[in-house]
Scaffold this motif. Structure first.
Motif: not given
Length: 276
Positions: A198-202
């Motif tokens: 989820q890092v890229d989206q967050n």
């Protein structure tokens, strides 16, 4: 329905799903069984077996917990994060901290099981490249200190064979499964998507990856892997949501797509040498 992200609960890293209570229960059962056999045979030296078993298992678990605790406490030096910030302007301190935690999650996968893992985050991969290319000495020392072995980086070529493509998809599934284990969530019906995915989206990373469960269901189906009590076949028809930002790469394709996993992770890892 599973939740894509859960912000109200902090992530915590686990080394194993097996709790200390389970450890003592299993040890007690083994001890009682061995005591019964020893009483029936008159050979009470058999009691040494569960004692040695408990000692070895307990020491192994304690060492594993110590390693995870060191990783939790570890922080990448501020001068490296400042360099990262200069290379990728527009991302604030909070966003870079999320990327750093994602990188620590990726390291943690190798503490749980030493194997190759696909990198499911463009932003975390960028930090990994910075460490490798500009701070090789620090990186080597960090790997030895936290993992006990060197973590090697393998970029994936744009043109790959069918066999390489399948192997890469399996690495992505391994990344998912062990990430779920790391945070104590179910692989097919998670209450939260593992942070690394989820890092890229967050952080709204430019051209980053956005994962949806459709891809995960397809990977489970492709490799005929089932979670206990789950049925991935019935889930693989689920539809994915739309990406939150248009320049991100939506990783929700089904297993019939020839590019679905290779477009969702550009690098993988392999640990080598000196592992303990």
């Amino acid at each position: 329905m599973h939740k894509q992200t859960i912000n109200q609960h902090p992530y915590r890293r686990h080394f194993s799903e097996i709790s200390w209570s389970v450890f003592f229960i299993v040890s007690a059962v083994v001890f009682m069984m061995t005591a019964g056999i020893g009483y029936a045979s008159g050979n009470f030296t058999l009691l040494l077996i569960p004692a040695v078993f408990m000692l070895i298992w307990g020491i192994s678990r304690f060492k594993s917990m110590q390693k995870m605790a060191r990783l939790d406490a570890f922080q990448i030096p501020s001068y490296i994060l400042s360099d990262f910030s200069r290379q990728y302007p527009g991302y604030g301190v909070a966003q870079i901290q999320q990327i750093e935690e994602g990188f620590k999650d990726y390291l943690a996968l190798h503490l749980i099981k030493k194997q190759a893992y696909a990198m499911p985050s463009k932003s975390v991969d960028a930090l990994w490249h910075l460490l490798l290319e500009k701070y090789a000495g620090f990186y080597a020392e960090m790997c030895q200190q936290l993992l006990g072995f060197q973590l090697y980086h393998y970029p994936h070529a744009e043109e790959v064979s069918a066999g390489e493509h399948r192997a890469h998809r399996l690495q992505l599934l391994h990344s998912w499964q062990v990430s779920c284990r790391l945070h104590g969530v179910k692989g097919l019906h998670p209450e939260q998507i593992p942070r690394l995915f989820q890092v890229d989206q967050n952080v709204a990373w430019s051209a980053g990856f956005i994962f949806h469960m459709t891809l995960i269901y397809a990977l489970y189906d492709q490799f005929s892997i089932r979670d206990s009590g789950s049925n991935s076949s019935s889930c693989s028809s689920s539809t994915s949501g739309t990406a939150n930002h248009s320049d991100s790469r939506d990783c929700s394709e089904s297993s019939s797509s020839s590019d679905s996993s290779s477009s969702c992770s550009s690098c993988s890892s392999c640990g080598g040498g000196g592992g303990d």
